[in-house]
Scaffold this motif. Structure first.
Motif, PDB file in Angstrom:
ATOM      1  N   PRO A 168       0.825  -1.207   0.000  1.00 13.99           N
ATOM      2  CA  PRO A 168       0.000   0.000   0.000  1.00 13.99           C
ATOM      3  C   PRO A 168       0.859   1.255   0.000  1.00 13.99           C
ATOM      4  CG  PRO A 168      -0.196  -1.177   2.096  1.00 13.99           C
ATOM      5  CD  PRO A 168       0.692  -1.977   1.217  1.00 13.99           C
ATOM      6  N   THR A 213       0.499   5.871  -0.718  1.00 13.96           N
ATOM      7  CA  THR A 213      -0.360   7.046  -0.780  1.00 13.96           C
ATOM      8  C   THR A 213       0.127   7.927  -1.916  1.00 13.96           C
ATOM      9  OG1 THR A 213      -0.692   6.974   1.599  1.00 13.96           O
ATOM     10  CG2 THR A 213      -1.207   9.046   0.508  1.00 13.96           C
ATOM     11  N   GLY A 233       5.075   5.660   0.965  1.00 13.59           N
ATOM     12  CA  GLY A 233       4.564   4.523   1.713  1.00 13.59           C
ATOM     13  C   GLY A 233       5.560   4.124   2.768  1.00 13.59           C
ATOM     14  N   ASN A 242      -5.379   6.502  -1.857  1.00 19.33           N
ATOM     15  CA  ASN A 242      -4.691   5.216  -1.699  1.00 19.33           C
ATOM     16  C   ASN A 242      -4.350   4.631  -3.059  1.00 19.33           C
ATOM     17  OD1 ASN A 242      -4.959   5.299   1.088  1.00 19.33           O
ATOM     18  ND2 ASN A 242      -6.917   4.234   1.041  1.00 19.33           N
ATOM     19  N   ASP A 268      -9.165  -0.761  -3.803  1.00 19.12           N
ATOM     20  CA  ASP A 268      -9.102  -0.933  -2.355  1.00 19.12           C
ATOM     21  C   ASP A 268      -9.188  -2.395  -1.946  1.00 19.12           C
ATOM     22  OD1 ASP A 268      -8.824   1.756  -1.952  1.00 19.12           O
ATOM     23  OD2 ASP A 268     -10.960   2.111  -1.679  1.00 19.12           O
ATOM     24  N   PHE A 323      -5.933  -3.896  -0.753  1.00 19.20           N
ATOM     25  CA  PHE A 323      -5.300  -3.491   0.490  1.00 19.20           C
ATOM     26  C   PHE A 323      -5.572  -4.520   1.572  1.00 19.20           C
ATOM     27  CE2 PHE A 323      -5.416   0.453  -1.773  1.00 19.20           C
ATOM     28  CZ  PHE A 323      -4.229   1.067  -1.404  1.00 19.20           C
TER      29      PHE A 323
END
Length: 165
Positions: free
Chosen positions: A81, A83, A110, A135, A150, A153
């Protein structure tokens, strides 16, 4: 597909298993439409006319779906993950009946990544301004990244519900 060491980060497209089945089926239907019309119609001319258009579209859709699914499986395995932070909105392309798209320059950070900048394209860009974060998933081996998935994640630890006792 091997990438050169000097290639920069790139945005990749992913699709899930259900969308994969749908697009494989659609691609197969488009690929087979010409021969089916040729066998069931008045003659091979019917199938040839349709097949000239649908066959290459179907093959391209199957090939694209294969790449999307392969990338999704790779991200399931090695993706981490991260950002994305919008550094600049470079250009907005009007979509007409489709959503507008925006070309962005983003900084990707990240906990297990070295920060880097990349160019990307986002649909439904309304409200995106400098400093907006979202994200994304990153493959740290080549800095490729996917936005808007998502389901990739990892879920947080399932803590016990305090009201359950």
């Amino acid at each position: 597909m091997a990438r050169g060491k000097n290639e920069g980060p790139r945005q990749v497209e992913l699709i899930g298993p259900y969308a994969g089945v749908f697009t494989y089926t659609t691609g197969a239907a488009l690929t087979l439409l010409g021969p089916i019309l040729g066998l069931t119609g008045d003659g091979w001319a019917d199938g040839l006319c349709a097949g000239v258009f649908t066959f290459p579209i179907g093959l391209a859709l199957v090939a694209s779906t294969y790449e999307w699914r392969r990338a999704e499986r790779r991200f399931q395995t090695v993706g981490v993950p991260g950002t994305g932070e919008v550094l600049s909105v470079n250009e907005i392309h009007p979509g007409g009946e489709n959503p507008d798209t925006a070309d962005l320059t983003i900084r990707i950070t990240g906990p297990t990544l070295d920060s880097f900048t990349a160019e990307c394209t986002l649909d439904n860009h309304s409200g995106l301004t400098r400093g907006h974060t979202f994200n994304l998933m990153v493959d740290p081996t080549d800095n490729s990244f996917a936005i808007g998935f998502d389901h990739l994640f990892p879920q947080g630890d399932d803590e016990e519900d305090p009201q359950k006792d």
